[in-house]
Scaffold this motif. Structure first.
Motif, mmCIF file in Angstrom:
data_model
loop_
_atom_site.group_PDB
_atom_site.id
_atom_site.type_symbol
_atom_site.label_atom_id
_atom_site.label_comp_id
_atom_site.label_asym_id
_atom_site.label_seq_id
_atom_site.Cartn_x
_atom_site.Cartn_y
_atom_site.Cartn_z
ATOM 1 N N GLN A 1 0.862 -1.197 0.000
ATOM 2 C CA GLN A 1 0.000 0.000 0.000
ATOM 3 C C GLN A 1 0.892 1.238 0.000
ATOM 4 N N ILE A 2 0.423 2.272 -0.692
ATOM 5 C CA ILE A 2 1.171 3.539 -0.739
ATOM 6 C C ILE A 2 0.280 4.622 -0.120
ATOM 7 N N ALA B 1 -4.214 10.200 -0.888
ATOM 8 C CA ALA B 1 -4.805 8.933 -1.352
ATOM 9 C C ALA B 1 -4.041 7.769 -0.748
ATOM 10 N N ILE B 2 -4.707 6.604 -0.667
ATOM 11 C CA ILE B 2 -4.029 5.375 -0.215
ATOM 12 C C ILE B 2 -4.403 4.271 -1.199
ATOM 13 N N GLY B 3 -3.432 3.448 -1.595
ATOM 14 C CA GLY B 3 -3.756 2.340 -2.478
ATOM 15 C C GLY B 3 -2.504 1.692 -3.023
ATOM 16 N N ARG B 4 -2.691 0.774 -3.989
ATOM 17 C CA ARG B 4 -1.546 0.150 -4.641
ATOM 18 C C ARG B 4 -1.100 1.071 -5.779
ATOM 19 N N LEU B 5 0.124 0.829 -6.253
ATOM 20 C CA LEU B 5 0.714 1.740 -7.239
ATOM 21 C C LEU B 5 -0.167 1.888 -8.485
ATOM 22 N N ASP C 1 -3.531 5.388 -11.682
ATOM 23 C CA ASP C 1 -4.723 5.476 -12.503
ATOM 24 C C ASP C 1 -5.547 6.741 -12.185
ATOM 25 N N HIS C 2 -5.708 7.006 -10.855
ATOM 26 C CA HIS C 2 -6.643 8.096 -10.543
ATOM 27 C C HIS C 2 -6.081 9.214 -9.648
ATOM 28 N N CYS C 3 -4.815 9.095 -9.160
ATOM 29 C CA CYS C 3 -4.305 10.125 -8.240
ATOM 30 C C CYS C 3 -3.277 11.015 -8.948
ATOM 31 N N ASP C 4 -3.628 12.277 -9.163
ATOM 32 C CA ASP C 4 -2.735 13.193 -9.881
ATOM 33 C C ASP C 4 -1.423 13.417 -9.126
ATOM 34 N N GLU C 5 -1.538 13.462 -7.790
ATOM 35 C CA GLU C 5 -0.340 13.697 -6.967
ATOM 36 C C GLU C 5 0.649 12.537 -7.157
ATOM 37 N N MET C 6 0.110 11.312 -7.193
ATOM 38 C CA MET C 6 0.967 10.138 -7.384
ATOM 39 C C MET C 6 1.606 10.186 -8.776
ATOM 40 N N LYS C 7 0.816 10.593 -9.755
ATOM 41 C CA LYS C 7 1.343 10.674 -11.134
ATOM 42 C C LYS C 7 2.489 11.673 -11.179
ATOM 43 N N GLU D 1 -3.350 1.377 -8.962
ATOM 44 C CA GLU D 1 -4.606 2.132 -8.724
ATOM 45 C C GLU D 1 -4.320 3.621 -8.648
ATOM 46 N N LEU D 2 -3.256 3.965 -7.889
ATOM 47 C CA LEU D 2 -2.963 5.384 -7.672
ATOM 48 C C LEU D 2 -2.546 6.065 -8.967
#
Ligand SMILES: Nc1ncnc2c1ncn2[C@@H]1O[C@H](COP(=O)(O)OP(=O)(O)OP(=O)(O)O)[C@@H](O)[C@H]1O
Length: 576
Positions: free
Chosen positions: A546-547, A557-561, A566-572, A563-564
């Motif tokens: 989990q990240i 956000a919290i999730g696997r890489l 896919d939908h988390c701009d900050e992670m991107k 998923e994140l």
């Protein structure tokens, strides 16, 4: 403080009272000696017995002073050691990331000078008691000889007390200023020594020297004022006393001429006067030192961050006797409580705000399952390190809850230590010792699989290449190692603890991508514990179960890489 080690204080008091009172006897012997010593007379039995008594007195006094010095040293040591112990304990009890409110140099000055000033003020109470007894008896004897002259003896004493009262606030002000200026110099020197490389690389040597010179000039000014006032007071004390003594001698000469005073009585007066003058100047110094001790107590309370001054003098054992084994010399990692083995950690609504910047973390919720690998990621200043520090109790939380296997952790600072948790900070703290001792750091060698720790920390090759291997002494803060080696020695220290939860705060900064990937791969393969890792590196993010993505102190956000991404701009943005 006087009631701490009261037996030692009483013994010290008896010995020093005797040392201060003994001269009364010698004064009386002198009086007898000069009264019976007349020109042209042979030595009588009386004279011989006075000489014999004086010799016995001298030998007895030498023995007494020797014992007095021994006991006083021990008593003094106990006084300042208690203060230093309590200061140290208070600092260690505070959350790790906010342990001292001043520079290291200022804190060291406080440990050294302020404890010493208070030690003096306690020890001098003994001299005060002895001197007062001497003065009372001496004055009684002198009054019985000549009351008028005796009255003059007290004139300088009154003058000295008046002078100290007038200069009281100045004395305190100068002492505070000189201590602060000294603290600034030692603090700056500490910072310069720890940033030698940065200063050289930036070519800032001259500016740094100029800055240090400026601080030293300020210190010079403040110290000069403080020392000048203290020394002026001393010289005023001595000169006031000398003038008084001159008057007394003039009066005594008149009395002798009239036959009101014998040569023996004059010798007794002169002999006692010497001690009364010393007492007068000591009295001035004693009051001045007590004023300075008040400043020292306030500074100690500041370093301890305590409102209650009594905490500085709380009676505690100093563990000075050899063979006292109730201190924890070695931590036994086999003392693991299996009932507390980690199954689940939950964090609910954790918050913390730095008072100075208003930033921090807010309303943090997440869960860590046994054996999971969680990565906290986020941009610079997003709150990753703060989150780790609050979780581990290195900073006190403003709100929220941490649960270990469903049970609330009431004091994270005391709980999140080995064998429950081990932690590698962003800037590791290594000490000037061998690599082996830095890894063991108090653990028993037999209880640690050191090769396993070295392998897990990707350090085995480095150790082989060092001439003395694990016994290589690494210098202060590990200066003889590279940044990456320092980081991995700290990681090996963490693995040696066999903790349930391993926390890594951004160890990537000093590691190349290849070494870091190797470290995560080994850790992921062995899965020795539950891992909480601060990192923005792909190697760690790819392995994560989990990240947690942080933004402006909150969880974005919290999730696997996948998923994140896919939908988390900050992670991107972090992934690039
Ligand atoms: N000692 C401090 N006093 C005041 N504010 C602080 C302190 N330490 C950090 N902050 C502030 O708190 C916020 C979070 O800082 P933190 O160090 O936790 O971020 P981070 O994500 O770990 O950053 P980095 O990636 O640089 O380590 C930042 O805005 C920072 O300026």
């Amino acid at each position: 403080m006087m009631t701490y080690k009261s037996g030692l204080y009483t013994l010290n008091c008896i010995l020093w009272s005797c040392i201060h009172v003994e001269p009364l006897l010698l004064g009386l012997l002198f009086k007898q000696f000069f009264n019976i010593l007349k020109p042209g007379e042979n030595f009588t039995i009386n004279l011989f017995s006075i000489i014999a008594l004086t010799s016995v007195y001298t030998i007895g006094r030498m023995i007494n002073i020797r014992w007095g010095a021994m006991v006083d040293n021990k008593h003094r040591f106990n006084m300042s050691a208690l203060l230093r112990r309590n200061m140290f304990e208070s600092i260690l009890k505070k959350p790790g990331a906010s342990s001292i409110p001043c520079s290291q140099g200022e804190a060291l000055n406080c440990f050294r000078d302020d404890a010493r000033t208070i030690e003096d003020s306690i020890s001098w109470t003994l001299d005060f008691i002895g001197n007062v007894v001497f003065v009372i008896v001496a004055v009684t004897i002198m009054v019985s000889i000549n009351a008028k002259i005796t009255l003059f003896v007290f004139t300088p004493l009154v003058a000295v007390v008046g002078i100290v009262q007038v200069l009281r606030s100045k004395l305190q002000k100068y002492r505070v200023a000189s201590r602060e200026a000294t603290g600034l110099v030692t603090g700056a020197m500490g910072e310069i020594f720890s940033a030698v490389q940065a200063i050289k690389v930036a070519g800032e040597e001259e500016n740094v020297v100029r800055y240090l010179e400026k601080l030293n000039r300020q210190r010079h000014k403040m110290m000069l004022k403080d020392t000048l006032l203290t020394q002026s007071l001393h010289s005023i004390f001595y000169n006031t006393v000398s003038i008084g003594t001159g008057f007394i001698l003039l009066l005594a000469a008149g009395s002798m001429k009239n036959g009101d005073m014998t040569i023996g009585e004059l010798s007794l007066f002169i002999y006692y006067l010497n001690f009364i003058s010393d007492f007068t100047s000591f009295f001035g110094g004693f009051i001045a030192n007590n004023r300075q001790a008040k400043v020292s107590f306030l500074r100690i309370a500041e370093v301890m961050q305590e409102d209650n001054l009594y905490n500085a003098v709380e009676h505690n054992d100093l563990h000075l006797k050899s063979g006292n084994k109730d201190t924890k010399d070695n931590i036994n990692i086999s003392e693991k409580f299996s009932a507390e083995d980690l199954t689940d950690i939950s964090v609910e609504g954790l918050s913390y705000q730095y008072k100075t910047s208003g930033n921090g973390i807010e309303d943090i919720h997440f869960r860590l399952k046994k054996g999971s690998f969680t990565v906290i990621t986020g941009r610079i200043g997003s709150g990753k390190s703060t989150l780790i520090k609050v979780l581990l109790g290195l900073l006190p939380s403003d709100g929220g809850n941490i649960k270990w296997n469903g049970k609330t952790v009431t004091n994270p600072a005391e709980f999140f230590i080995s064998p429950y948790c081990a932690y590698t900070p962003q800037i590791p703290n290594l000490v000037s010792d061998s690599i082996k001792n830095n890894i063991l750091f108090g653990l028993q060698e037999e209880a640690v699989d050191i090769n396993n720790s070295l392998h897990a920390a990707v350090l085995e090759k480095d150790i082989k290449e060092l001439e003395n291997g694990l016994d290589t002494v690494i210098g202060p803060k590990g200066v003889k190692l590279s940044g990456g080696q320092i980081q991995r020695v700290a990681v090996a220290r963490m693995f040696a603890r066999k903790a349930e939860l391993l926390v890594f705060d951004d160890i990537s900064s000093a590691l190349d991508v290849e070494t870091e990937n190797k470290l995560w791969n080994r850790l992921f393969k062995d899965r020795p514990a539950t891992c909480l890792v601060v990192s923005n590196r792909r190697g760690a993010l790819k392995q994560a179960d989990q990240i947690i993505v942080m933004k402006d102190g909150r969880i974005e956000a919290i999730g696997r890489l996948e998923e994140l991404l896919d939908h988390c701009d900050e992670m991107k943005a972090i992934w690039g």
